[in-house]
Write a protein that holds these residues in place. Structure first.
Motif, PDB file in Angstrom:
ATOM      1  N   ARG A 280      -4.226-118.123  18.672  1.00 23.46           N
ATOM      2  CA  ARG A 280      -3.215-118.998  18.256  1.00 23.46           C
ATOM      3  C   ARG A 280      -2.130-119.165  19.328  1.00 23.46           C
ATOM      4  NH1 ARG A 280      -0.062-118.448  13.393  1.00 23.46           N
ATOM      5  NH2 ARG A 280       0.419-120.612  13.858  1.00 23.46           N
ATOM      6  N   GLY A 281      -2.154-118.200  20.536  1.00 26.22           N
ATOM      7  CA  GLY A 281      -1.119-118.417  21.532  1.00 26.22           C
ATOM      8  C   GLY A 281       0.191-117.814  21.272  1.00 26.22           C
ATOM      9  N   LEU A 282       0.127-116.810  20.308  1.00 24.04           N
ATOM     10  CA  LEU A 282       1.297-116.350  19.945  1.00 24.04           C
ATOM     11  C   LEU A 282       1.549-114.797  20.636  1.00 24.04           C
ATOM     12  CD1 LEU A 282       1.304-116.667  16.019  1.00 24.04           C
ATOM     13  CD2 LEU A 282       2.724-118.249  17.753  1.00 24.04           C
ATOM     14  N   ALA A 283       2.932-114.760  21.242  1.00 29.35           N
ATOM     15  CA  ALA A 283       3.193-113.505  21.944  1.00 29.35           C
ATOM     16  C   ALA A 283       3.154-112.455  21.021  1.00 29.35           C
ATOM     17  CB  ALA A 283       4.496-113.432  22.727  1.00 29.35           C
ATOM     18  N   VAL A 284       2.781-111.196  21.341  1.00 35.71           N
ATOM     19  CA  VAL A 284       2.846-109.946  20.321  1.00 35.71           C
ATOM     20  C   VAL A 284       3.430-108.935  21.204  1.00 35.71           C
ATOM     21  CG1 VAL A 284       1.442-108.229  19.118  1.00 35.71           C
ATOM     22  CG2 VAL A 284       0.381-110.822  19.513  1.00 35.71           C
ATOM     23  N   PRO A 285       4.407-108.589  20.420  1.00 32.56           N
ATOM     24  CA  PRO A 285       5.388-107.355  21.473  1.00 32.56           C
ATOM     25  C   PRO A 285       4.638-106.227  21.105  1.00 32.56           C
ATOM     26  CG  PRO A 285       6.813-108.896  19.941  1.00 32.56           C
ATOM     27  CD  PRO A 285       5.493-109.280  19.662  1.00 32.56           C
ATOM     28  N   ASP A 286       4.880-105.430  22.100  1.00 28.57           N
ATOM     29  CA  ASP A 286       4.494-103.989  22.070  1.00 28.57           C
ATOM     30  C   ASP A 286       4.603-103.112  20.682  1.00 28.57           C
ATOM     31  OD1 ASP A 286       3.332-104.394  24.447  1.00 28.57           O
ATOM     32  OD2 ASP A 286       4.797-103.286  25.614  1.00 28.57           O
ATOM     33  N   ALA A 287       5.822-103.348  20.179  1.00 27.59           N
ATOM     34  CA  ALA A 287       6.046-102.815  18.939  1.00 27.59           C
ATOM     35  C   ALA A 287       5.373-103.268  17.918  1.00 27.59           C
ATOM     36  CB  ALA A 287       7.817-102.773  18.720  1.00 27.59           C
ATOM     37  N   VAL A 288       5.116-104.560  17.829  1.00 31.27           N
ATOM     38  CA  VAL A 288       4.286-105.198  16.597  1.00 31.27           C
ATOM     39  C   VAL A 288       2.895-104.801  17.038  1.00 31.27           C
ATOM     40  CG1 VAL A 288       3.444-107.410  15.901  1.00 31.27           C
ATOM     41  CG2 VAL A 288       5.786-106.999  16.574  1.00 31.27           C
ATOM     42  N   ARG A 289       2.520-104.845  18.125  1.00 29.49           N
ATOM     43  CA  ARG A 289       0.886-104.099  18.338  1.00 29.49           C
ATOM     44  C   ARG A 289       0.856-102.808  17.800  1.00 29.49           C
ATOM     45  NH1 ARG A 289      -2.855-106.287  21.717  1.00 29.49           N
ATOM     46  NH2 ARG A 289      -1.375-107.702  22.654  1.00 29.49           N
ATOM     47  N   GLU A 290       1.591-102.021  18.281  1.00 30.71           N
ATOM     48  CA  GLU A 290       1.717-100.667  17.712  1.00 30.71           C
ATOM     49  C   GLU A 290       1.544-100.605  16.216  1.00 30.71           C
ATOM     50  OE1 GLU A 290       4.640 -98.585  19.714  1.00 30.71           O
ATOM     51  OE2 GLU A 290       3.736 -98.962  21.860  1.00 30.71           O
ATOM     52  N   ARG A 291       2.388-101.191  15.517  1.00 36.47           N
ATOM     53  CA  ARG A 291       2.487-101.239  14.151  1.00 36.47           C
ATOM     54  C   ARG A 291       1.302-101.673  13.503  1.00 36.47           C
ATOM     55  NH1 ARG A 291       7.033-103.855  10.280  1.00 36.47           N
ATOM     56  NH2 ARG A 291       6.192-103.423   8.329  1.00 36.47           N
ATOM     57  N   ILE A 292       0.591-102.666  14.028  1.00 34.47           N
ATOM     58  CA  ILE A 292      -0.557-103.261  13.494  1.00 34.47           C
ATOM     59  C   ILE A 292      -1.519-102.392  13.593  1.00 34.47           C
ATOM     60  CG2 ILE A 292      -2.389-105.159  13.624  1.00 34.47           C
ATOM     61  CD1 ILE A 292       0.101-107.042  14.476  1.00 34.47           C
ATOM     62  N   LEU A 293      -1.718-101.705  14.802  1.00 35.79           N
ATOM     63  CA  LEU A 293      -2.784-100.813  14.894  1.00 35.79           C
ATOM     64  C   LEU A 293      -2.845 -99.522  14.309  1.00 35.79           C
ATOM     65  CD1 LEU A 293      -3.297-101.301  19.124  1.00 35.79           C
ATOM     66  CD2 LEU A 293      -4.984-102.078  17.183  1.00 35.79           C
ATOM     67  N   ALA A 294      -1.457 -99.109  13.935  1.00 33.68           N
ATOM     68  CA  ALA A 294      -1.192 -97.791  13.181  1.00 33.68           C
ATOM     69  C   ALA A 294      -1.207 -98.044  11.776  1.00 33.68           C
ATOM     70  CB  ALA A 294       0.147 -97.086  13.701  1.00 33.68           C
ATOM     71  N   GLN A 295      -1.408 -99.159  11.308  1.00 30.36           N
ATOM     72  CA  GLN A 295      -1.511 -99.406   9.888  1.00 30.36           C
ATOM     73  C   GLN A 295      -2.749 -98.891   9.193  1.00 30.36           C
ATOM     74  OE1 GLN A 295      -0.790 -99.725   6.394  1.00 30.36           O
ATOM     75  NE2 GLN A 295       0.932-100.725   7.483  1.00 30.36           N
ATOM     76  N   LYS A 296      -2.853 -98.193   8.221  1.00 28.33           N
ATOM     77  CA  LYS A 296      -4.155 -97.570   7.758  1.00 28.33           C
ATOM     78  C   LYS A 296      -4.458 -98.071   6.257  1.00 28.33           C
ATOM     79  CE  LYS A 296      -4.414 -94.801  11.162  1.00 28.33           C
ATOM     80  NZ  LYS A 296      -5.214 -95.357  12.405  1.00 28.33           N
ATOM     81  N   ASP A 297      -3.720 -98.989   5.813  1.00 21.87           N
ATOM     82  CA  ASP A 297      -3.906 -99.544   4.329  1.00 21.87           C
ATOM     83  C   ASP A 297      -4.554-100.603   4.720  1.00 21.87           C
ATOM     84  OD1 ASP A 297      -3.707-100.631   2.046  1.00 21.87           O
ATOM     85  OD2 ASP A 297      -1.701-100.666   1.703  1.00 21.87           O
ATOM     86  N   PRO A 298      -5.780-100.836   4.302  1.00 22.87           N
ATOM     87  CA  PRO A 298      -6.611-102.043   4.224  1.00 22.87           C
ATOM     88  C   PRO A 298      -6.224-103.039   3.729  1.00 22.87           C
ATOM     89  CG  PRO A 298      -8.035-100.040   3.810  1.00 22.87           C
ATOM     90  CD  PRO A 298      -6.609 -99.708   3.781  1.00 22.87           C
ATOM     91  N   GLU A 299      -5.731-103.235   2.346  1.00 18.74           N
ATOM     92  CA  GLU A 299      -5.043-104.185   1.533  1.00 18.74           C
ATOM     93  C   GLU A 299      -3.945-104.990   2.484  1.00 18.74           C
ATOM     94  OE1 GLU A 299      -4.203-103.116  -2.332  1.00 18.74           O
ATOM     95  OE2 GLU A 299      -6.349-102.672  -2.995  1.00 18.74           O
ATOM     96  N   ARG A 300      -3.224-104.278   3.036  1.00 19.39           N
ATOM     97  CA  ARG A 300      -1.797-104.659   3.814  1.00 19.39           C
ATOM     98  C   ARG A 300      -2.459-105.465   4.995  1.00 19.39           C
ATOM     99  NH1 ARG A 300       3.544-101.499   4.551  1.00 19.39           N
ATOM    100  NH2 ARG A 300       3.588-102.326   2.461  1.00 19.39           N
ATOM    101  N   LEU A 301      -3.413-104.764   5.546  1.00 19.13           N
ATOM    102  CA  LEU A 301      -3.956-105.302   7.008  1.00 19.13           C
ATOM    103  C   LEU A 301      -4.448-106.575   6.346  1.00 19.13           C
ATOM    104  CD1 LEU A 301      -5.469-102.371   8.637  1.00 19.13           C
ATOM    105  CD2 LEU A 301      -3.819-103.697   9.616  1.00 19.13           C
ATOM    106  N   GLU A 302      -5.344-106.881   5.441  1.00 16.02           N
ATOM    107  CA  GLU A 302      -5.812-107.965   4.775  1.00 16.02           C
ATOM    108  C   GLU A 302      -4.653-109.073   4.632  1.00 16.02           C
ATOM    109  OE1 GLU A 302      -8.894-110.673   3.961  1.00 16.02           O
ATOM    110  OE2 GLU A 302      -9.002-108.669   4.834  1.00 16.02           O
ATOM    111  N   ARG A 303      -3.728-108.692   3.982  1.00 16.69           N
ATOM    112  CA  ARG A 303      -2.566-109.635   3.762  1.00 16.69           C
ATOM    113  C   ARG A 303      -1.868-110.262   5.133  1.00 16.69           C
ATOM    114  NH1 ARG A 303      -0.654-105.882   0.224  1.00 16.69           N
ATOM    115  NH2 ARG A 303       0.785-105.255   1.302  1.00 16.69           N
TER     116      ARG A 303
END
Length: 322
Positions: A280-303
């Motif tokens: 979608r062409g949206l910039a992803v800050p490093d902090a956001v990327r790290e938080r997404i990759l560190a997330q272990k809750d499948p339901e939250r990732l689906e949201r």
């Protein structure tokens, strides 16, 4: 249409050349001859050096292969006294080049600028007074009909840009977003972002309620969400299973497979979120990327994945309590 770049408005008229004629006739009440095609022409209207005249867009209306009308489109975001000299030249030079009558359409979102643009321009020739037709933000049609949006998606996008921050913004967007699904990928993604980003926060919330799970209703969003899931599934399962199987050789095959599948599932979802944001062409800050990759809750990732298809920024995807 506050804070809309000049080039964005110009592109709408270039992507749909007939839009200029439609607005002149349907919105501004101008009379145009019958035509079978609207075609872009060269915007360089220079005839005598060293002067240079370049319009934003030039549209030629044709009846068969015969030029019957020229429309010069000018997007004006600020007062520029030089235009009162160049606009009459645009009209007369276009008339000479194409051998047919010429008209002018000025798109001016700001009310004060629009008033200035609409002032008659005295050319010095008796009887030759140019009165530019001006499209004001308030005059842009409110497009809420799915059929009209599908037939003229550029008019729908223009409607969203003009009225997206009003109480009708969500209704306009819910009509326009499904209409872009048949467009080419680049244009669809461009229009999607324009429409969504034109909405205020209240309109975005209303839209998300009206189009709950937009990814499941729109082929456009489905494609990018599916792409994200596929890429995430490949990377996540491969890495997760590899690590799990390796660990399983030392700690037990059963435990390794279990951890591998669990890790693979969460990594799949995390990378899917990042992929949707990327396409979608949206910039992803490093902090956001790290938080997404560190997330272990499948339901939250689906949201997060569902929000990634409609969010205005990567940060907005994570805008919820931990």
């Amino acid at each position: 249409m506050p804070s809309i770049a000049h080039e964005i408005l110009v592109d709408l008229f270039k992507n749909r050349p007939s839009l200029a004629a439609e607005i002149l006739v349907e919105v501004l009440g101008e009379a145009l001859p019958p035509y079978t095609e609207a075609r872009l022409a060269a915007t360089d209207l220079t005839e005598i050096q060293p002067a240079e005249y370049r319009a934003d867009a030039v549209v030629v209306l044709l009846d068969g292969e015969v030029s019957v009308q020229v429309i010069i489109v000018e997007v004006q975001l600020a007062v520029d006294p030089r235009k009162r000299l160049s606009w009459p030249a645009y009209v007369t030079v276009s008339r000479a080049i194409h051998g047919c009558p010429a008209d002018l359409l000025v798109v001016a979102p700001d009310p004060d600028v629009a008033n200035w643009c609409a002032e008659p321009i005295e050319t010095g020739v008796s009887g030759f007074v140019l009165r530019p037709p001006v499209l004001r933000r308030s005059a842009v049609p409110v497009v809420t009909d799915l059929g009209e949006a599908a037939l003229r998606p550029e008019l729908g996008v223009l409607s969203a840009l003009a009225h997206g921050a009003t109480e009708e913004g969500a209704t306009i967007a819910s009509a326009v977003l499904p209409a872009i699904r048949g467009l080419d990928d680049d244009r669809a993604r461009f229009y999607y972002d324009l429409v969504y980003n034109s909405l205020n926060e209240a309109a975005r919330r209303t839209l998300e309620t009206m189009m709950k799970g937009y990814e499941y209703q729109s082929d456009f969003a489905k494609k990018y969400v599916a792409q994200g899931r596929d890429e995430g599934r490949t990377e996540g399962l491969t890495q997760g299973l590899t690590q799990g199987l390796t660990q399983g050789l030392t700690q037990g095959l059963t435990q390794g497979l279990t951890e591998g599948f669990t890790k693979g599932r969460t990594e799949e979802a995390a990378r899917a979120v990042l992929t949707v944001l990327r396409v979608r062409g949206l910039a992803v800050p490093d902090a956001v990327r790290e938080r997404i990759l560190a997330q272990k809750d499948p339901e939250r990732l689906e949201r997060w994945l569902e929000k990634a298809a409609v969010a205005a920024s990567a940060t907005a995807v994570l805008d919820e309590p931990n």
